[in-house]
Design a protein around this motif. Sequence first.
Motif, PDB file in Angstrom:
ATOM      1  N   ALA A  48      30.122  24.634  26.079  1.00  0.00           N
ATOM      2  CA  ALA A  48      31.338  24.141  25.436  1.00  0.00           C
ATOM      3  C   ALA A  48      32.565  24.675  26.171  1.00  0.00           C
ATOM      4  O   ALA A  48      32.613  25.848  26.530  1.00  0.00           O
ATOM      5  N   PRO A  49      33.578  23.841  26.403  1.00  0.00           N
ATOM      6  CA  PRO A  49      34.784  24.323  27.069  1.00  0.00           C
ATOM      7  C   PRO A  49      35.583  25.232  26.136  1.00  0.00           C
ATOM      8  O   PRO A  49      35.598  25.036  24.926  1.00  0.00           O
ATOM      9  N   THR A  50      36.233  26.218  26.702  1.00  0.00           N
ATOM     10  CA  THR A  50      37.104  27.097  25.925  1.00  0.00           C
ATOM     11  C   THR A  50      38.439  27.212  26.648  1.00  0.00           C
ATOM     12  O   THR A  50      38.500  27.191  27.870  1.00  0.00           O
ATOM     13  N   LEU A  51      39.495  27.321  25.899  1.00  0.00           N
ATOM     14  CA  LEU A  51      40.832  27.472  26.450  1.00  0.00           C
ATOM     15  C   LEU A  51      41.363  28.844  26.068  1.00  0.00           C
ATOM     16  O   LEU A  51      41.063  29.370  25.001  1.00  0.00           O
ATOM     17  N   ASP A  52      42.150  29.424  26.952  1.00  0.00           N
ATOM     18  CA  ASP A  52      42.769  30.699  26.604  1.00  0.00           C
ATOM     19  C   ASP A  52      44.273  30.607  26.888  1.00  0.00           C
ATOM     20  O   ASP A  52      44.781  29.565  27.287  1.00  0.00           O
ATOM     21  N   ALA A  53      44.969  31.697  26.703  1.00  0.00           N
ATOM     22  CA  ALA A  53      46.423  31.697  26.847  1.00  0.00           C
ATOM     23  C   ALA A  53      46.873  32.063  28.255  1.00  0.00           C
ATOM     24  O   ALA A  53      48.052  32.290  28.485  1.00  0.00           O
ATOM     25  N   THR A  54      45.952  32.110  29.214  1.00  0.00           N
ATOM     26  CA  THR A  54      46.311  32.474  30.579  1.00  0.00           C
ATOM     27  C   THR A  54      47.239  31.417  31.174  1.00  0.00           C
ATOM     28  O   THR A  54      47.009  30.225  31.031  1.00  0.00           O
ATOM     29  N   SER A  55      48.289  31.880  31.827  1.00  0.00           N
ATOM     30  CA  SER A  55      49.226  30.953  32.464  1.00  0.00           C
ATOM     31  C   SER A  55      48.520  30.208  33.590  1.00  0.00           C
ATOM     32  O   SER A  55      47.725  30.797  34.321  1.00  0.00           O
ATOM     33  N   PRO A  56      48.803  28.915  33.766  1.00  0.00           N
ATOM     34  CA  PRO A  56      48.182  28.193  34.874  1.00  0.00           C
ATOM     35  C   PRO A  56      48.714  28.711  36.203  1.00  0.00           C
ATOM     36  O   PRO A  56      49.836  29.221  36.295  1.00  0.00           O
ATOM     37  N   VAL A  57      47.909  28.591  37.239  1.00  0.00           N
ATOM     38  CA  VAL A  57      48.317  29.005  38.577  1.00  0.00           C
ATOM     39  C   VAL A  57      49.177  27.889  39.158  1.00  0.00           C
ATOM     40  O   VAL A  57      48.698  26.774  39.350  1.00  0.00           O
ATOM     41  N   GLY A 135      50.903  31.454  41.166  1.00  0.00           N
ATOM     42  CA  GLY A 135      50.609  32.219  39.963  1.00  0.00           C
ATOM     43  C   GLY A 135      51.616  33.331  39.756  1.00  0.00           C
ATOM     44  O   GLY A 135      52.396  33.659  40.644  1.00  0.00           O
ATOM     45  N   SER A 136      51.591  33.927  38.549  1.00  0.00           N
ATOM     46  CA  SER A 136      52.536  34.997  38.245  1.00  0.00           C
ATOM     47  C   SER A 136      51.910  36.127  37.447  1.00  0.00           C
ATOM     48  O   SER A 136      52.563  37.125  37.171  1.00  0.00           O
ATOM     49  N   THR A 137      50.638  35.987  37.057  1.00  0.00           N
ATOM     50  CA  THR A 137      49.960  37.007  36.274  1.00  0.00           C
ATOM     51  C   THR A 137      48.946  37.723  37.155  1.00  0.00           C
ATOM     52  O   THR A 137      48.110  37.077  37.781  1.00  0.00           O
ATOM     53  N   ALA A 138      49.010  39.054  37.187  1.00  0.00           N
ATOM     54  CA  ALA A 138      48.058  39.830  37.994  1.00  0.00           C
ATOM     55  C   ALA A 138      46.636  39.432  37.632  1.00  0.00           C
ATOM     56  O   ALA A 138      46.300  39.275  36.459  1.00  0.00           O
ATOM     57  N   GLY A 139      45.795  39.245  38.645  1.00  0.00           N
ATOM     58  CA  GLY A 139      44.422  38.810  38.433  1.00  0.00           C
ATOM     59  C   GLY A 139      44.292  37.300  38.362  1.00  0.00           C
ATOM     60  O   GLY A 139      43.191  36.760  38.365  1.00  0.00           O
ATOM     61  N   ASN A 140      45.421  36.590  38.282  1.00  0.00           N
ATOM     62  CA  ASN A 140      45.419  35.135  38.200  1.00  0.00           C
ATOM     63  C   ASN A 140      46.426  34.571  39.213  1.00  0.00           C
ATOM     64  O   ASN A 140      47.188  33.677  38.910  1.00  0.00           O
ATOM     65  N   MET A 141      46.448  35.177  40.412  1.00  0.00           N
ATOM     66  CA  MET A 141      47.358  34.772  41.477  1.00  0.00           C
ATOM     67  C   MET A 141      46.582  34.675  42.785  1.00  0.00           C
ATOM     68  O   MET A 141      45.544  35.309  42.924  1.00  0.00           O
ATOM     69  N   PHE A 142      47.106  33.902  43.725  1.00  0.00           N
ATOM     70  CA  PHE A 142      46.567  33.987  45.068  1.00  0.00           C
ATOM     71  C   PHE A 142      47.691  33.777  46.078  1.00  0.00           C
ATOM     72  O   PHE A 142      48.739  33.207  45.766  1.00  0.00           O
ATOM     73  N   ALA A 143      47.463  34.298  47.258  1.00  0.00           N
ATOM     74  CA  ALA A 143      48.458  34.215  48.325  1.00  0.00           C
ATOM     75  C   ALA A 143      47.810  33.650  49.580  1.00  0.00           C
ATOM     76  O   ALA A 143      46.620  33.836  49.814  1.00  0.00           O
ATOM     77  N   LEU A 144      48.607  32.976  50.368  1.00  0.00           N
ATOM     78  CA  LEU A 144      48.167  32.359  51.608  1.00  0.00           C
ATOM     79  C   LEU A 144      49.197  32.691  52.672  1.00  0.00           C
ATOM     80  O   LEU A 144      50.394  32.639  52.415  1.00  0.00           O
ATOM     81  N   ARG A 145      48.741  33.042  53.870  1.00  0.00           N
ATOM     82  CA  ARG A 145      49.658  33.381  54.958  1.00  0.00           C
ATOM     83  C   ARG A 145      49.159  32.786  56.265  1.00  0.00           C
ATOM     84  O   ARG A 145      47.999  32.941  56.618  1.00  0.00           O
ATOM     85  N   LEU A 146      50.037  32.082  56.953  1.00  0.00           N
ATOM     86  CA  LEU A 146      49.774  31.560  58.287  1.00  0.00           C
ATOM     87  C   LEU A 146      50.723  32.308  59.224  1.00  0.00           C
ATOM     88  O   LEU A 146      51.933  32.118  59.155  1.00  0.00           O
ATOM     89  N   PRO A 147      50.206  33.185  60.098  1.00  0.00           N
ATOM     90  CA  PRO A 147      51.080  34.086  60.849  1.00  0.00           C
ATOM     91  C   PRO A 147      51.800  33.487  62.054  1.00  0.00           C
ATOM     92  O   PRO A 147      52.767  34.056  62.530  1.00  0.00           O
ATOM     93  N   LYS A 148      51.345  32.314  62.542  1.00  0.00           N
ATOM     94  CA  LYS A 148      51.975  31.766  63.748  1.00  0.00           C
ATOM     95  C   LYS A 148      51.819  30.252  63.754  1.00  0.00           C
ATOM     96  O   LYS A 148      50.713  29.738  63.733  1.00  0.00           O
TER      97      LYS A 148
END
Length: 186
Positions: A48-57, A135-148
Amino acid sequence: DITREDYVGNVVDAFDIDFSAGQAPVPKFSFQGKSLDTLTAEAYALGAPTLDATSPVIARNMVVTIGTVSYKVANIALSIKHTLQRLTDVTTTGTKEILKTAREVTGSFSLMYEDKTVEDAFQNDTESKVRVVCGSTAGNMFALRLPKLAYTEVPKGEEGGVYKYNVNFESRPTTGEDEVTSLSLL
């Protein structure tokens, strides 16, 4: 560089993701099946699907740095494609090995034309890099970096009376295979 993919399962051969400020990133990917274990029993349950109050990324901080000057951008599209070669040893459970022989990282972004400094930087092929944080919540964020980045096309256009650049680029390694140096969860 050639990388041997020796594990059981699937190999991703292409991954595309579009980032737009204030919106959830839209990923698309394709994969090739490599090998599998023989099926012994079916065990599948969706639950069964469940929803929580976590902010979307959502994409919230997208910056292109040209030389030493950083510019905020509203849209970045990214594409990662692998060139895969199957070895000829095929067993009853699939291909023994797949070699990743090349990776191509390309993308695009739009940047408002504010002054001649930006145009001069593009024309002089000034070194650039991209950073995206979602994202803005720790544990619910990701970062991407292209250096050149290397620009492949930098046409100037007009949209609603405002001039902007629609920049196409290739990501280049600085050392080894670091075209994408960080695609990480925070």
